[in-house]
Scaffold this active site. Structure first.
Site, PDB file in Angstrom:
ATOM      1  N   ASN A   1     -19.122 -21.197  13.874  1.00 46.20           N
ATOM      2  CA  ASN A   1     -19.704 -20.847  12.578  1.00 46.20           C
ATOM      3  C   ASN A   1     -21.227 -20.966  12.538  1.00 46.20           C
ATOM      4  OD1 ASN A   1     -17.415 -20.110  11.098  1.00 46.20           O
ATOM      5  ND2 ASN A   1     -16.944 -22.233  10.565  1.00 46.20           N
TER       6      ASN A   1
ATOM      7  N   HIS B   1     -16.359  -4.490  11.994  1.00 48.44           N
ATOM      8  CA  HIS B   1     -17.355  -4.467  13.064  1.00 48.44           C
ATOM      9  C   HIS B   1     -18.160  -3.173  13.070  1.00 48.44           C
ATOM     10  CE1 HIS B   1     -14.949  -7.668  15.519  1.00 48.44           C
ATOM     11  NE2 HIS B   1     -15.712  -8.197  14.584  1.00 48.44           N
TER      12      HIS B   1
ATOM     13  N   ARG C   1     -19.011 -10.993   7.306  1.00 43.66           N
ATOM     14  CA  ARG C   1     -18.540 -11.994   8.269  1.00 43.66           C
ATOM     15  C   ARG C   1     -18.262 -13.319   7.575  1.00 43.66           C
ATOM     16  NH1 ARG C   1     -21.519 -15.025  13.081  1.00 43.66           N
ATOM     17  NH2 ARG C   1     -19.710 -15.536  14.354  1.00 43.66           N
TER      18      ARG C   1
END
Length: 322
Positions: A89, A187, A60
């Site tokens: 973030n 994912h 990520r």
């Protein structure tokens, strides 16, 4: 079968095009710091052994870095109104792994290996450690000097995005619709905070969630509501992949076909015939996914890179040298 051949052809033909893009090269540190990649891989491996969530965090991290200001470690900079301060973030992790690698490399090869290269290589290694393909990527990235919170939201995918919104953003980064479908496969590992998919539910008068997004499997929705009730703490998370959450495989695409994509942006891949066909192909053929992942990841880690005299080689990833 024809679609698989087309996808494979695209992947193989892209290998040469993106191998040395923007001044990057393989074995960039062969003379200046020959053990660099080994050191990074060793630290990622040991960190992942201590914390199985690390591979997902590092994967990520590279996405959120490369989509804003390019792959230049701008996300690592700390300070007021830097990228890290944006709400999008605040749940990104893995910074300590990058800093650990940087600390060792600074002792062995001072001011040589960029934080940007460490991020790209660490994400590459994270995928391999989790069972995915070990991708060969060129190095030579330099670290950026700019990190602004205001640049984050216009440049990262929101989990509620439609296909059109995602395609527009990916296109602006030089990435194709095929890249979008492939890179969404990230994912297959990692976790998400409950608020990342709460838009698929609605709170009723009794303080409970009810499913309003009918594209989501109802049984899966019940499990999500158990893990993320209205009373859940902000830190609560669920696995991106409910089946094999720690393994980088093609289960993500299988989940999509039975309507178990965690985010609205996942489910959106089924809304168009072309992307739905890609999802089916990757769900049926893990090798096909891995081959294409290797090339899409190569493209991702080449987005907006700085080379030559651009940027700098930071002494510490959290701050510029100035």
């Amino acid at each position: 079968m024809e679609t698989r051949r087309v996808i494979l052809s695209i992947a193989v033909s892209s290998l040469f095009v993106f191998s040395f893009v923007d001044g990057l090269s393989f074995n960039f540190y062969a003379a200046s710091c020959p053990s660099a990649e080994f050191i990074i891989r060793d630290i990622v491996t040991s960190s992942s052994s201590n914390d199985p969530s690390i591979p997902g965090k590092l994967l990520r991290l590279v996405f959120h870095d490369c989509f804003v200001e390019g792959c230049d470690a701008s996300l690592m900079l700390i300070g007021n109104n830097t990228e890290q301060t944006d709400p999008g973030n605040r749940s990104v992790g893995g910074y300590s792994v990058i800093e650990s690698a940087k600390k060792v490399l600074e002792m062995l090869c001072p001011e040589t290996v960029s934080c940007a290269d460490i991020i790209a290589l660490a994400a590459r290694d994270a995928v391999g450690i989790a069972g995915g393909p070990m991708v060969q990527i060129p190095t030579g990235r330099r670290d950026g000097m700019v990190s602004l919170a205001s640049n984050v939201r216009p440049n990262i995918v929101d989990t509620s995005f439609t296909m059109d919104e995602m395609v527009k953003l990916f296109t602006s980064k030089g990435l194709s619709v095929l890249d979008l479908v492939i890179l969404s496969g990230a994912h297959t590992i990692g976790v998400a905070h409950c608020n990342a998919f709460r838009g698929r539910f609605q709170e009723d008068t009794k303080g409970r969630f009810t499913l309003i997004d009918k594209t989501l499997d109802s049984n899966y929705a019940v499990e999500l509501m158990k893990q993320c009730p209205v009373s859940a703490m902000a830190s609560a998370t669920v696995n991106n992949d409910p089946e094999t959450p720690m393994v980088f495989d093609n289960q993500y695409y299988r989940n999509l076909l039975v309507h178990k994509g965690l985010f609205q942006s996942d489910s959106a891949l089924l809304n168009e015939n072309s992307t739905r066909t890609m999802v089916k192909d990757f769900a049926n053929n893990q090798e096909l996914f891995f081959v294409n992942w290797s090339q899409a990841f190569l493209k991702l880690t080449s987005v907006g890179v700085k080379t030559g005299n651009e940027g700098e080689i930071r002494r510490t990833c959290a701050s510029t040298n100035a």
